[in-house]
Every structure is written in structure tokens, then in C-alpha cells.
Design a protein around this motif. Structure first.
Motif, PDB file in Angstrom:
ATOM      1  N   SER A  71       0.847  -1.358   0.213  1.00  0.00           N
ATOM      2  CA  SER A  71      -0.118   0.089  -0.074  1.00  0.00           C
ATOM      3  C   SER A  71       0.884   1.305  -0.130  1.00  0.00           C
ATOM      4  O   SER A  71       0.481   2.187  -0.919  1.00  0.00           O
ATOM      5  CB  SER A  71      -1.062   0.185   1.088  1.00  0.00           C
ATOM      6  OG  SER A  71      -1.752  -0.972   1.186  1.00  0.00           O
ATOM      7  N   ALA A  72       1.821   1.197   0.946  1.00  0.00           N
ATOM      8  CA  ALA A  72       2.824   2.592   0.636  1.00  0.00           C
ATOM      9  C   ALA A  72       3.617   2.397  -0.449  1.00  0.00           C
ATOM     10  O   ALA A  72       3.652   3.724  -1.031  1.00  0.00           O
ATOM     11  CB  ALA A  72       3.884   2.141   1.984  1.00  0.00           C
ATOM     12  N   LEU A  73       4.017   1.325  -1.225  1.00  0.00           N
ATOM     13  CA  LEU A  73       4.530   1.681  -2.497  1.00  0.00           C
ATOM     14  C   LEU A  73       3.702   2.091  -3.428  1.00  0.00           C
ATOM     15  O   LEU A  73       3.775   2.919  -4.430  1.00  0.00           O
ATOM     16  CB  LEU A  73       5.238   0.271  -2.869  1.00  0.00           C
ATOM     17  CG  LEU A  73       6.626   0.098  -2.116  1.00  0.00           C
ATOM     18  CD1 LEU A  73       7.077  -1.346  -2.568  1.00  0.00           C
ATOM     19  CD2 LEU A  73       7.655   0.947  -2.358  1.00  0.00           C
ATOM     20  N   GLN A  74       2.541   1.790  -3.491  1.00  0.00           N
ATOM     21  CA  GLN A  74       1.336   2.223  -4.410  1.00  0.00           C
ATOM     22  C   GLN A  74       1.253   3.684  -4.303  1.00  0.00           C
ATOM     23  O   GLN A  74       1.000   4.376  -5.112  1.00  0.00           O
ATOM     24  CB  GLN A  74      -0.001   1.373  -4.196  1.00  0.00           C
ATOM     25  CG  GLN A  74       0.319  -0.054  -4.698  1.00  0.00           C
ATOM     26  CD  GLN A  74      -0.873  -0.966  -4.599  1.00  0.00           C
ATOM     27  OE1 GLN A  74      -1.904  -0.569  -3.615  1.00  0.00           O
ATOM     28  NE2 GLN A  74      -1.336  -1.928  -5.211  1.00  0.00           N
ATOM     29  N   GLU A  75       1.063   3.929  -3.005  1.00  0.00           N
ATOM     30  CA  GLU A  75       0.759   5.518  -2.819  1.00  0.00           C
ATOM     31  C   GLU A  75       1.974   6.273  -3.417  1.00  0.00           C
ATOM     32  O   GLU A  75       1.906   7.419  -3.760  1.00  0.00           O
ATOM     33  CB  GLU A  75       0.582   5.795  -1.184  1.00  0.00           C
ATOM     34  CG  GLU A  75      -0.870   5.280  -0.825  1.00  0.00           C
ATOM     35  CD  GLU A  75      -0.949   5.601   0.839  1.00  0.00           C
ATOM     36  OE1 GLU A  75       0.010   6.367   1.252  1.00  0.00           O
ATOM     37  OE2 GLU A  75      -1.950   5.016   1.514  1.00  0.00           O
ATOM     38  N   THR A  79       2.186   9.358  -6.071  1.00  0.00           N
ATOM     39  CA  THR A  79       2.500  10.888  -5.475  1.00  0.00           C
ATOM     40  C   THR A  79       4.061  11.125  -6.145  1.00  0.00           C
ATOM     41  O   THR A  79       3.978  12.373  -6.503  1.00  0.00           O
ATOM     42  CB  THR A  79       2.589  10.933  -3.903  1.00  0.00           C
ATOM     43  OG1 THR A  79       3.619   9.961  -3.459  1.00  0.00           O
ATOM     44  CG2 THR A  79       1.197  10.823  -3.247  1.00  0.00           C
ATOM     45  N   ASP A  80       4.700  10.229  -6.129  1.00  0.00           N
ATOM     46  CA  ASP A  80       6.002  10.633  -6.696  1.00  0.00           C
ATOM     47  C   ASP A  80       6.471   9.515  -7.442  1.00  0.00           C
ATOM     48  O   ASP A  80       7.496   8.659  -6.934  1.00  0.00           O
ATOM     49  CB  ASP A  80       6.957  10.876  -5.298  1.00  0.00           C
ATOM     50  CG  ASP A  80       8.294  11.546  -6.106  1.00  0.00           C
ATOM     51  OD1 ASP A  80       8.530  11.757  -7.305  1.00  0.00           O
ATOM     52  OD2 ASP A  80       9.425  11.469  -5.157  1.00  0.00           O
ATOM     53  N   PRO A  81       6.179   9.278  -8.826  1.00  0.00           N
ATOM     54  CA  PRO A  81       6.612   8.097  -9.605  1.00  0.00           C
ATOM     55  C   PRO A  81       8.084   7.738  -9.961  1.00  0.00           C
ATOM     56  O   PRO A  81       8.197   6.877  -9.983  1.00  0.00           O
ATOM     57  CB  PRO A  81       5.656   8.259 -10.923  1.00  0.00           C
ATOM     58  CG  PRO A  81       5.078   9.406 -10.586  1.00  0.00           C
ATOM     59  CD  PRO A  81       5.319  10.408  -9.597  1.00  0.00           C
ATOM     60  N   ASP A  82       8.866   8.847  -9.796  1.00  0.00           N
ATOM     61  CA  ASP A  82      10.063   8.862 -10.330  1.00  0.00           C
ATOM     62  C   ASP A  82      11.062   8.126  -9.193  1.00  0.00           C
ATOM     63  O   ASP A  82      12.019   7.902  -9.457  1.00  0.00           O
ATOM     64  CB  ASP A  82      10.815  10.428 -10.558  1.00  0.00           C
ATOM     65  CG  ASP A  82      10.103  10.815 -11.823  1.00  0.00           C
ATOM     66  OD1 ASP A  82       9.602  10.228 -12.723  1.00  0.00           O
ATOM     67  OD2 ASP A  82       9.979  12.057 -11.991  1.00  0.00           O
ATOM     68  N   SER A  83      10.439   8.339  -7.866  1.00  0.00           N
ATOM     69  CA  SER A  83      11.081   7.811  -6.870  1.00  0.00           C
ATOM     70  C   SER A  83      11.217   6.336  -6.578  1.00  0.00           C
ATOM     71  O   SER A  83      12.056   5.596  -5.817  1.00  0.00           O
ATOM     72  CB  SER A  83      10.954   8.432  -5.138  1.00  0.00           C
ATOM     73  OG  SER A  83       9.750   8.086  -5.185  1.00  0.00           O
ATOM     74  N   VAL A  84       9.884   5.566  -7.140  1.00  0.00           N
ATOM     75  CA  VAL A  84       9.857   4.170  -6.937  1.00  0.00           C
ATOM     76  C   VAL A  84      10.077   3.604  -8.288  1.00  0.00           C
ATOM     77  O   VAL A  84       9.297   3.932  -9.442  1.00  0.00           O
ATOM     78  CB  VAL A  84       8.540   4.143  -6.357  1.00  0.00           C
ATOM     79  CG1 VAL A  84       8.071   2.509  -6.100  1.00  0.00           C
ATOM     80  CG2 VAL A  84       8.645   4.762  -5.091  1.00  0.00           C
ATOM     81  N   ASP A  85      10.803   2.387  -8.171  1.00  0.00           N
ATOM     82  CA  ASP A  85      10.804   1.563  -9.535  1.00  0.00           C
ATOM     83  C   ASP A  85       9.816   0.828  -9.494  1.00  0.00           C
ATOM     84  O   ASP A  85       9.104  -0.016  -8.547  1.00  0.00           O
ATOM     85  CB  ASP A  85      12.032   0.812  -9.622  1.00  0.00           C
ATOM     86  CG  ASP A  85      12.344  -0.058 -10.603  1.00  0.00           C
ATOM     87  OD1 ASP A  85      11.845   0.336 -11.741  1.00  0.00           O
ATOM     88  OD2 ASP A  85      13.074  -0.967 -10.633  1.00  0.00           O
ATOM     89  N   ILE A  86       8.934   0.703 -10.851  1.00  0.00           N
ATOM     90  CA  ILE A  86       7.880   0.012 -10.913  1.00  0.00           C
ATOM     91  C   ILE A  86       7.999  -1.268 -10.740  1.00  0.00           C
ATOM     92  O   ILE A  86       7.229  -2.361 -10.237  1.00  0.00           O
ATOM     93  CB  ILE A  86       7.137   0.113 -12.338  1.00  0.00           C
ATOM     94  CG1 ILE A  86       5.621  -0.232 -12.321  1.00  0.00           C
ATOM     95  CG2 ILE A  86       7.885  -0.273 -13.223  1.00  0.00           C
ATOM     96  CD1 ILE A  86       4.797   0.345 -11.512  1.00  0.00           C
TER      97      ILE A  86
END
Length: 121
Positions: A71-75, A79-86
Motif C-alpha cells: 500500500s505504501a509503495l502504491q501511494e 504521488t512521486d512516480p520517479d522515486s519508485v521503480d515499478i
């Protein structure tokens, strides 16, 4: 010295290995840990072992942590797509789904086992 165990025979070829102690020591019970390792522990190890309830609560807590992590990764992706690798998100989702499926399977088997026991009174 030959010792017969059922239909098997054990030959002690080294004289230093010959003794009066039985080959199979049944005075202590064998225990298997969560990793599948067998240990020959006495009753003092029973006191330090966790109960079934503690193992169950740890498993449920771990499953819950994985769900919260997803849930935290999805949020964070929203909110900040560049900070998380899909890929990290999809891997976390797969792990959480697998643990949830495993928990459902265990619960189903426990319930069906309990029903079988209660019917065979």
C-alpha cells in the motif's frame, strides 16, 4: 562388531568406534525447527521454544506488514512516480499475494481438519 537394526546392518570397522552405548539413542526426542533442521534437544529446549500461537501471530504480522508495504509503495508511485521503480512495486505485490494465498490455504486446511476431527467423535 555388527549391530542389526531391523533388516539393515551396521558394521563398525574402526575399533575406536566400538562402544557399549546404543547406536540409536531414543532417550531424547528429535525436534525440527522452522528451517527443517533436526536437533536432538532435551526438555530444557522446550522452555525456550515459541508456542504455536506465537508462530501464528508472527506469520499474520508478517503478512500484514507485506500488505502495508504494498500500500505504501502504491501511494508513493501515485504521488512521486520517479522515486519508485515499478518493478519493486510489482515484486512486492507478488510477495504479498503469495503470502495471502498461503495464509488462506493454511486456514482452509485447518478448518477442514477441524471439521473432520469433530465429525469423528
Amino acid at each position: 562388531m555388527d549391530i542389526s537394526i531391523g533388516t539393515l546392518e551396521l558394521n563398525r570397522s574402526n575399533p575406536a568406534h566400538v562402544g557399549t552405548k546404543a547406536i540409536l539413542d531414543t532417550s531424547k526426542s528429535l525436534h525440527m525447527d522452522s528451517f527443517g533442521n533436526v536437533s536432538n534437544d532435551g526438555p530444557e529446549a522446550e522452555k525456550t521454544r515459541g508456542t504455536f500461537e506465537s508462530y501464528l501471530m508472527e506469520a499474520v504480522s508478517s503478512m500484514n506488514d507485506q500488505q502495508l508495504n504494498v500500500s505504501a509503495l502504491q501511494e508513493k508511485v501515485i504521488t512521486d512516480p520517479d522515486s519508485v521503480d515499478i518493478h519493486d512495486v510489482t515484486i512486492a505485490m507478488s510477495k504479498a499475494q503469495m503470502s495471502l494465498t498461503l495464509a488462506q490455504t493454511v486456514i482452509d486446511r485447518v478448518v477442514s481438519g477441524w471439521n473432520e476431527l469433530s465429525q469423528n467423535r
